[in-house]
Enzyme design. Structure first.
Site, short mmCIF file in Angstrom:
data_model
loop_
_atom_site.label_atom_id
_atom_site.label_comp_id
_atom_site.label_asym_id
_atom_site.label_seq_id
_atom_site.Cartn_x
_atom_site.Cartn_y
_atom_site.Cartn_z
N LYS A 44 0.82 -1.21 0.00
CA LYS A 44 0.00 0.00 0.00
C LYS A 44 0.85 1.27 0.00
O LYS A 44 0.39 2.33 -0.39
CB LYS A 44 -0.99 -0.03 1.15
CG LYS A 44 -2.03 -1.13 0.93
CD LYS A 44 -3.13 -1.12 1.95
CE LYS A 44 -4.22 -2.12 1.60
NZ LYS A 44 -3.83 -3.51 1.86
C1 LIG Z 1 -4.53 -4.52 1.31
C2 LIG Z 1 -3.78 -5.77 1.16
C3 LIG Z 1 -4.18 -6.74 0.23
C4 LIG Z 1 -5.45 -6.62 -0.57
O1 LIG Z 1 -5.43 -5.55 -1.47
P1 LIG Z 1 -6.79 -5.00 -2.08
O2 LIG Z 1 -6.40 -3.84 -2.89
O3 LIG Z 1 -7.66 -4.64 -0.92
O4 LIG Z 1 -7.37 -6.12 -2.87
C5 LIG Z 1 -3.37 -7.86 0.10
N1 LIG Z 1 -2.26 -8.02 0.84
C6 LIG Z 1 -1.85 -7.11 1.72
C7 LIG Z 1 -0.61 -7.35 2.51
C8 LIG Z 1 -2.59 -5.96 1.91
O5 LIG Z 1 -2.17 -5.05 2.80
#
Ligand SMILES: *Cc1c(COP(=O)(O)O)cnc(C)c1O
Length: 468
Positions: free
Chosen positions: A111
């Site tokens: 993220k």
């Molecule tokens: C947020 C997250 C996901 C999922 O991503 P989305 O965009 O919500 O589908 C997968 N793995 C990790 C480690 C995350 O932080």
């Protein structure tokens, strides 16, 4: 470029308006009015670019005239300068798969790729407009810390992050609550992540409150986040194919809110050669059930070893639905109303077939996840975090797939230890967290309580200057 709402109730807005608006005022999600098309020659040229230059190329048409190219390039540079790997999002070979490492940012999860950019983008836009922004978001773990790191210490922004009390990993909790900057406000709610998401949605739908307090979003509903994520699909495709436009690839994406995989969908709609998008979920399988049956129906949320995917209602799903329903806002509205009324929606069989042509979906159990971490470690001496392992497992029928590694394995030490008996060594950003001072407010999972807390906090911090 102009942006439209999936529900058709908003006059077209510019890129900066879309970024500041977050959720559309009609309750829908904002989308660009078209996808800029990338031809083979361009793909070949882009394949030779470093990550940051590629990012500028991918983003420029979406940004339009709102940011001049130099400012965009400058924002991109600053956003990725803090990444610990010179390639930003490197691709490594692990057995017969490619792993796209997205965890070299300050909070060791993917993220950061979007939120470092979004934080700088907000700051840039606010400086120009002279305004202030109060960011409100719900997190299942990783978004919160990544968002906090994206805006900590900024003058024109306060950030309020809701996380489910004791339902995020100890490291995730510490990453958020050890940030003591005065503009950072952590709230532990007594409920689930979906409760947090519902509260945030309700506060954004409270239009008087939203405008009086200049609320903005960082959850994956913000278009700028999706946009930043589109970049690494192009980047990894180029690393794996050498930039040959004839070579289509398979991506495997561990999915929760459908944000990351929707970015892959956008890349494919722009012309990136994508053979399949593997949608990998844990036991919380609303999305994999949808791909396989055409029925979208929430069940209760299960607590798993891949907690950032413990989600039943996926906030970005509506964006995909809009394209699936041939960009018909009335059809989207109808389906979303059905969802609100009956707790389920269903698309016709020919639409489900269309979904299944591009997506392959699988729900991966806890045992399979642990088994995958163990096997990859034994075979390739590489440690997967549990989210990444879900995607790698779902891709087992697809040799050569590019598997998105969404978190550093040291963030999920318990699961890793359970699988292989040892923890992964922490990157510098995760060292010493447990010894640091923390600050956090614990509140009931009620919209009114959260609203009250936000008002009180901002009154204390800014007093009369709130209306500036
Ligand atoms: C947020 C997250 C996901 C999922 O991503 P989305 O965009 O919500 O589908 C997968 N793995 C990790 C480690 C995350 O932080």
């Amino acid at each position: 470029m102009r942006y439209l709402s999936t529900r058709g109730g908003v006059e077209p807005v510019t890129f900066s308006q879309a970024v500041m608006m977050g959720l559309a005022t009609d309750g829908g999600l904002l989308l660009p009015e078209n996808f800029p098309q990338v031809d083979g020659e361009t793909l070949r040229r882009w394949a030779g670019l470093p990550f940051t230059e590629l990012a500028v190329e991918v983003m420029a048409p979406y940004v339009g005239t709102d940011l001049d190219r130099r400012s965009l390039a400058d924002l991109v540079e600053r956003s990725y300068a803090g990444f610990s790997h010179p390639e930003v999002t490197p691709v490594v070979e692990v057995g017969d798969r490619h792993v796209l490492e997205l965890f070299h940012g300050p909070t060791a999860a993917f993220k950061d790729v979007a939120l470092q950019f979004l934080g700088n983008l907000f700051e840039w836009l606010l400086e120009r407009s002279g305004g202030r922004l109060n960011i409100l978001g719900a997190t299942s773990g990783d978004t919160g810390s990544a968002a906090i790191y994206g805006v900590r210490g900024q003058e024109r922004i306060d950030i309020f992050i809701l996380h489910p009390y004791q339902r995020v990993s100890p490291i995730q909790e510490r990453q958020m609550t050890t940030v003591l900057d005065a503009n950072v406000h952590n709230i532990a709610i007594e409920g689930t992540f979906d409760d947090g998401q519902r509260i945030v949605k309700e506060l954004f739908n409270d239009l008087a409150f939203k405008s009086e307090y200049s609320l903005g979003a960082v959850n994956s509903i913000n278009w700028a986040r999706i946009l930043a994520q589109v970049v690494y699909y192009f980047y990894s495709w180029a690393r794996v194919t050498g930039g040959d436009p004839e070579r289509a690839v398979v991506f495997s994406v561990p999915t929760g809110n459908f944000g990351d995989i929707f970015a892959g969908y956008v890349a494919s709609r722009m012309g990136l050669p994508v053979r399949k998008l593997i949608l990998a979920t844990n036991r919380n399988d609303i999305l994999s059930r949808f791909v396989n049956t055409g029925v979208y129906q929430a069940r209760e949320v299960h607590h798993t070893i891949s907690p950032s995917m413990d989600i039943q209602i996926s906030s970005n799903f509506e964006r995909y639905l809009y394209y699936l329903m041939d960009r018909d806002p009335a059809a989207v509205r109808g389906l979303m109303e059905q969802m609100a009324r009956e707790g389920r929606l269903e698309v016709p069989p020919e639409k489900q077939a269309e979904v299944a042509r591009l997506f392959h979906a699988e729900a991966v159990s806890e045992e399979e996840t642990l088994e995958q971490i163990r096997r990859t470690f034994e075979e390739s001496d590489y440690i997967l975090d549990p989210h990444t392992a879900v995607g790698v497992r779902a891709a087992r029928g697809y040799p050569g797939a590019i598997c998105l590694a969404t978190a550093h394995p040291a963030k999920f030490g318990d699961a890793v230890k359970q699988a292989i008996g040892v923890e992964a060594p922490p990157p510098p950003s995760l060292q010493g967290l447990m010894e640091k001072e923390t600050r956090c407010e614990r509140l009931p999972a009620e919209t009114a309580a959260i609203k009250e807390y936000i008002k009180r906090t901002l009154a204390q911090r800014h007093g009369q200057t709130m209306e500036e």
